[in-house]
Design an enzyme around this catalytic site. Structure first.
Site, short mmCIF file in Angstrom:
data_model
loop_
_atom_site.label_atom_id
_atom_site.label_comp_id
_atom_site.label_asym_id
_atom_site.label_seq_id
_atom_site.Cartn_x
_atom_site.Cartn_y
_atom_site.Cartn_z
N CYS A 23 20.89 5.80 -13.64
CA CYS A 23 19.84 6.25 -12.71
C CYS A 23 18.71 6.89 -13.50
O CYS A 23 18.79 7.05 -14.72
CB CYS A 23 20.40 7.25 -11.69
N CYS A 26 19.68 9.95 -15.54
CA CYS A 26 20.28 9.65 -16.85
C CYS A 26 19.20 9.30 -17.87
O CYS A 26 19.26 9.71 -19.04
CB CYS A 26 21.27 8.49 -16.71
N ASP A 424 0.96 -20.79 -14.57
CA ASP A 424 1.02 -21.79 -15.62
C ASP A 424 0.63 -23.13 -14.99
O ASP A 424 0.66 -23.28 -13.77
CB ASP A 424 2.44 -21.86 -16.19
N ASP A 600 6.99 -21.92 -15.80
CA ASP A 600 8.26 -22.64 -15.89
C ASP A 600 8.71 -22.88 -17.31
O ASP A 600 9.88 -23.07 -17.56
CB ASP A 600 8.14 -24.00 -15.19
N ASP A 604 6.77 -19.62 -21.58
CA ASP A 604 6.34 -18.65 -20.58
C ASP A 604 7.28 -17.45 -20.51
O ASP A 604 7.00 -16.49 -19.79
CB ASP A 604 6.26 -19.30 -19.19
#
Length: 705
Positions: A23, A26, A424, A600, A604
């Site tokens: 969390c 922490c 892209d 894709d 990338d």
């Protein structure tokens, strides 16, 4: 190509794996604890990967860092190899969750009998059976909370697991006391329900974080595990990738990926470099040309002199960029985590004040403890803990049914805030497949079509495969050829009826094309073009209506990108390297924009990881799929605006859930402090608040429509 993180020469960078962080509280403790150690310059936590990167003087060793974290209650160990498999955060919690849920159901059945009026020996027997089930179940299922709380208390600190542990242990102990004394009340069911709901929320959160970490592992998986090394006298020896060093000579067969960066010393071939450059067409390479780790040798064996290996390759550098980008993203503190800092001290204070108040008012120690436990249970952050993950899970399920997979739950929160989209080109705005010009095929005489089909069928080149597929679909029959040969980077050559024919790279052409040569006939050019996705214009219009500004950033050449830019009306940046895409996103984020990256390709990956949120089509590369926060499986770009609309609806429900959780505490806590709520009623009220939050989240079932 990629830029390495700048660390001053007099400093060292160490990465530590800290599996116990879960969390924002922490994160703060780890960073503050390390910075208190002399010689530490900076400490940055990656909560998703559960690691911390530390910049420190050379006088500080790994043992000092591990000891500093041990002193504040966190186990850690140095992480030297990026390829080291991460430990799943969710897996260790599954068994405790199963035990807690199974025991809670059985104890609840016994409790129903007691509530229905069981008295005397029958009630005592049910209580003893409940104790026999609950005590070992609580001991096992509560370990994640007990261990964390004990570590914090041993160091004189506290965390949100401390009040949870105190509430569960006291409720169980008081219940067992009631059983021994033959009392009428036992709250084993409340303690087990508490653990079940808390563990369920923590497992959901951990599963989302595990998925977010898979991107870097997938990228590193693209590198070959080793290579055949040519030794003195021509001796061949297989070596693991870690054992390769600069100056060695690798023999890379056709169809094999490179294990290290190097320079070709003999042979020639074509390489699929889309991993690093985004260029979809294979790239020919000859003696003296550089080749990179992770790229695929397509045609012929080559000998390569290693220039960089292991962590110094360009592929490893891209993995580091992705890792760093994930780290930046993890600084986005979740709403529930922000409340965690205030939760533990507030609950401790309420419970202590309540118990002391009742003692001062003359109540006995037993009654004061029972009321204090009720306060601890009724303030359990189950509703708070479920407010975000349940809404995310319900929305993710609805989106999955619409063909949109959400890999990281926090992505919905980030997607709801996105106001800038980068696309892209190849495979994202377009279908990602270059197809021959139908007009050029129509103009081919029958014999030329047959020869072109026969030549194309002898090559694995993507353009040849597309041409063969298109001609075959037209019903064309392949001509009979002789002496067929393929020269890498040049084309396919053959003899037809005693004449030379060829399908080859043209001397000059605008855009992508192949030249069909038949002796005695004029050379014919067959152009290729990628197609826009059919609904790209509608998707971009809907994004604009939602307030999203869109543009193109692609690694492809300028001519191909400009063609798509003209068709879509978007601004564009072409020939962008992975690092340049990352820098563009950094500039936009520095300007206050929340960036959505849609891509894709393997290249990338860093951009998908660097953006505030990212999406990839289902046909993307494995690295693209792993790096993206969301994946749309259907072949429609309308999935992008649909996902944004669903994310915005999800965040509205999350805010409502927080309001419901706050209203529950405003009503329930005063009643518990007043002694009007038993631990059992507190557990029921806590569970009802959680169920209300779950019910409100179920409204997201239709979020993706």
């Amino acid at each position: 190509m990629a830029t390495r993180a700048v660390v001053p020469a007099d400093l060292e960078q160490t990465q530590l794996a800290v599996p116990g962080m879960h969390c924002a509280g922490c994160m703060g403790k780890v960073e503050r604890g390390l910075l208190e150690l002399p010689g530490i310059v900076s400490a940055r936590v990656n909560l998703t990967a559960r690691t911390v990167n530390v910049a420190h003087d050379k006088s500080v060793g790994d043992r000092d860092l591990v000891a500093a974290l041990e002193a504040i209650g966190f186990e850690s160990k140095p992480r030297r190899d990026l390829s080291t498999q991460r430990v799943s955060a969710a897996r260790p919690l599954l068994a405790p969750l199963a035990v807690a849920a199974f025991a809670a159901m059985n104890v609840m059945l016994l409790s129903v009998s007691v509530w229905s009026g069981a008295q005397g020996a029958t009630r005592d027997m049910f209580h003893w059976i409940s104790a026999a089930i609950a005590i070992p179940a609580v001991s096992y299922a509560g370990r994640p909370f007990f261990a964390s709380a004990w570590k914090a208390l041993r160091r004189g600190t506290t965390n949100m697991d401390v009040p949870i542990s105190i509430g569960v242990v006291l409720a169980t102990a008081l219940s067992f006391y009631e059983v021994i004394e033959g009392g009428g009340h036992a709250w084993f069911d409340g303690a087990l329900m508490l653990l079940t709901f808390l563990l369920a929320g923590r497992v959901l959160d951990a599963m989302m974080r595990d998925r977010a970490r898979a991107g870097v592992d997938a990228l590193l998986g693209q590198a070959a595990r080793g290579a055949m090394v040519v030794g003195p006298g021509g001796a061949l020896e297989w070596r693991d990738a870690d054992a390769l060093a600069a100056g060695m000579t690798m023999r890379v067969a056709a169809g094999e990926r490179l294990a290290a960066d190097g320079t070709i010393v003999s042979g020639a071939s074509r390489f699929d470099q889309s991993l690093l450059t985004g260029e979809s067409a294979p790239v020919p390479a000859y003696p003296g040309d550089p080749v990179l780790a992770g790229t695929l040798n397509l045609d012929a064996p080559v000998d390569v002199t290693v220039t960089s290996a292991g962590g110094d390759t360009t592929l490893a550098e891209i993995a580091r960029l992705m890792d760093a980008s994930t780290q930046d993203r993890s600084k986005y503190v979740r709403i529930a985590d922000r409340a965690a800092r205030l939760y533990a001290p507030a609950v401790h204070t309420l419970a202590a004040v309540t118990a002391l108040g009742w003692l001062l008012a003359g109540a006995g120690l037993y009654k004061a403890l029972v009321i204090g436990v009720a306060v601890l249970i009724i303030t359990c952050p189950c509703a708070l803990g479920l407010a975000v993950p349940v809404a995310q899970v319900v929305a993710s399920g609805a989106m999955m049914r619409m063909g949109i997979m959400v890999k990281d739950g926090s992505a919905l929160e980030r997607l709801a805030q996105a106001d800038r989209a980068l696309f892209d080109k190849t495979g994202t705005l377009t279908m990602g497949e270059a197809l021959p010009d139908p007009a050029a095929l129509d103009a081919l005489p029958a014999d030329a079509s047959s020869i072109a089909l026969a030549l194309a069928s002898h090559s694995r080149h993507p353009l040849s495969r597309a041409l063969a597929k298109a001609l075959a679909a037209r019903g064309c029959r392949a001509a009979a050829l002789g002496n067929v040969r393929e020269d890498p980077g040049a084309g396919v050559f053959a003899i037809w009826r005693g004449e030379e024919v060829a399908l080859r790279r043209p001397e000059a052409a605008e855009g992508t094309a192949v030249a069909l040569e038949i002796a005695g006939q004029p050379t014919r050019l067959i152009g290729y073009a990628d197609r826009l996705r059919p609904d790209a214009a509608a998707a971009l219009a809907r994004l604009a209506a939602m307030g999203m500004e869109s543009s193109i950033v692609s690694g492809d050449n300028a001519a191909a990108v400009q063609e798509v830019a003209r068709a879509t009306g978007l601004t564009a940046q072409s020939a962008a390297t992975p690092a340049e895409k990352q820098h563009l996103i950094a500039r936009l984020k520095a300007g206050g924009r929340n960036v959505l990256m849609v891509g894709d390709g393997l290249n990338d990956g860093p951009a998908l990881a660097a953006a505030n949120v990212s999406m990839a089509p289902g046909a993307a590369s494995e690295v693209g799929l792993q790096a993206a926060d969301l994946v749309f499986m259907q072949d429609t770009l309308l999935s992008v605006p649909r996902a944004i609309a669903a994310a915005r609806a999800t965040m509205r429900v999350v805010r409502q859930n927080f309001a419901l959780a706050a209203a529950y505490n405003v009503v329930a806590v005063p009643l518990a402090m007043a002694g009007l709520v038993t631990p059992l009623l507190a557990a029921v009220a806590m569970s009802l608040s959680s169920l209300i939050v779950v019910g409100n989240s179920l409204r997201l079932v239709r979020a993706a429509k």
